[in-house]
Design a protein around this motif. Structure first.
Motif, PDB file in Angstrom:
ATOM      1  N   ILE A 152       0.819  -1.214   0.000  1.00 56.85           N
ATOM      2  CA  ILE A 152       0.000   0.000   0.000  1.00 56.85           C
ATOM      3  C   ILE A 152       0.853   1.265   0.000  1.00 56.85           C
ATOM      4  N   GLU A 153       2.196   1.129  -0.024  1.00 54.97           N
ATOM      5  CA  GLU A 153       3.054   2.315  -0.068  1.00 54.97           C
ATOM      6  C   GLU A 153       2.856   3.029  -1.412  1.00 54.97           C
ATOM      7  N   SER A 154       2.924   4.353  -1.376  1.00 58.65           N
ATOM      8  CA  SER A 154       2.681   5.157  -2.578  1.00 58.65           C
ATOM      9  C   SER A 154       3.806   5.019  -3.587  1.00 58.65           C
ATOM     10  N   ASN A 155       5.033   4.956  -3.107  1.00 52.54           N
ATOM     11  CA  ASN A 155       6.193   4.857  -3.985  1.00 52.54           C
ATOM     12  C   ASN A 155       6.750   3.447  -3.899  1.00 52.54           C
ATOM     13  N   LYS A 156       6.700   2.726  -5.006  1.00 49.85           N
ATOM     14  CA  LYS A 156       7.128   1.321  -5.005  1.00 49.85           C
ATOM     15  C   LYS A 156       8.644   1.163  -5.087  1.00 49.85           C
ATOM     16  N   LYS A 157       9.378   2.267  -5.230  1.00 51.77           N
ATOM     17  CA  LYS A 157      10.840   2.209  -5.279  1.00 51.77           C
ATOM     18  C   LYS A 157      11.427   2.848  -4.023  1.00 51.77           C
TER      19      LYS A 157
END
Length: 276
Positions: free
Chosen positions: A167-172
């Motif tokens: 569910i994190e906005s930034n996958k990197k």
């Protein structure tokens, strides 16, 4: 053989323990600490053999208080770990999404999931000191209306189910951790990365001269961080991470840099860890 004792900030299943497992393997004794300073004190008191310390995050940037701890305790850096930060929504087994009223996690983890909360504005978000501690509280108190944002290790450790993955906005999103020790025998075979600290003179171009020496010897600068020298106006410590392929060129560069710096400290030579 005695297990390695590794001090971490947080409790079992925190991201710091996950980083410790990645570096040492899971057959270690985790020493839980409430703060980064406590981890350093545990090593000082011989209650731990190593410290795992977060030093920077790809979104939040450098953890400046931890640079101050590196300066104050002067432990040797013997390794690093890059950990991909993956955040999941954890609940007691059998709990449905419709039952959820509260979400708990560390404030940084909450901020990293802002897009998810925009979709569910009715959820009551509560900040806590540790992602894993929130997961443990749900297990211990059998909370059916509360979920935690934490990693997969926390779900496994505290017998929770993952309701929503990633569910994190930034996958990197990565965090870099340092491995510290006070052992004197810290030579790492085939080391190809080092962390340094130094001051330069106030002459024009003094820092540029140091950086040009590294460049001229094919030593790659991967990080530079400045911190004020305590009690001295307009004076700074520079913390630098460098990498090399040719060890002899690296040694030549260090010899030359020593002539252009003050209070030079080699904080550690180690193997660089690649992001995955």
């Amino acid at each position: 053989m005695d297990k390695k004792r590794v001090a971490i900030q947080g409790i079992k299943a925190s991201f710091h323990e996950e980083a410790a497992f990645k570096f040492f393997g899971e057959d270690i004794e985790t020493i839980e600490c409430n703060s980064f300073k406590q981890t350093c004190e545990a090593l000082k008191a011989k209650k731990a053999d190593y410290v795992v310390m977060a030093i920077e995050n790809s979104i939040a940037g450098s953890l400046l208080p931890n640079y101050a701890l590196l300066r104050d305790y002067r432990y040797s850096i013997i390794g690093e770990v890059y950990l991909r930060i993956q955040l999941h929504l954890l609940a007691l087994p059998g709990v449905k999404f419709e039952q959820i009223k509260n979400v708990e996690s560390h404030p940084i983890a909450i901020r990293q999931c802002i897009d998810f909360f925009d979709e569910y504005p009715y959820l009551n978000v509560k900040e806590s000191t540790d992602t894993a501690a929130c997961a443990k509280r749900i297990r211990d108190e059998q909370l059916t209306d509360t979920v935690a944002i934490a990693n997969q290790l926390a779900a496994r450790t505290y017998d929770l189910e993952i309701l929503e993955r990633r569910i994190e906005s930034n996958k990197k999103n990565y965090t870099r951790f340092l491995i510290l020790t006070d052992h004197k025998e810290t030579d790492i075979p085939n080391a190809n990365k080092a962390s340094l600290s130094f001051q330069t003179t106030n002459e024009v171009g003094s820092l540029a001269n140091v950086l040009n020496i590294f460049a001229g010897h094919q030593v790659n600068l991967t990080k530079i961080q400045s911190m004020p020298v305590l009690g001295r106006r307009n004076e700074y410590n520079f913390y630098v991470d460098i990498e090399w392929e040719d060890a002899s060129l690296y040694q030549q560069a260090i010899s030359r840099v020593l002539r252009h710096t003050v209070n030079f400290t080699l904080m550690g030579e180690y193997l660089k860890n690649e992001r995955v």
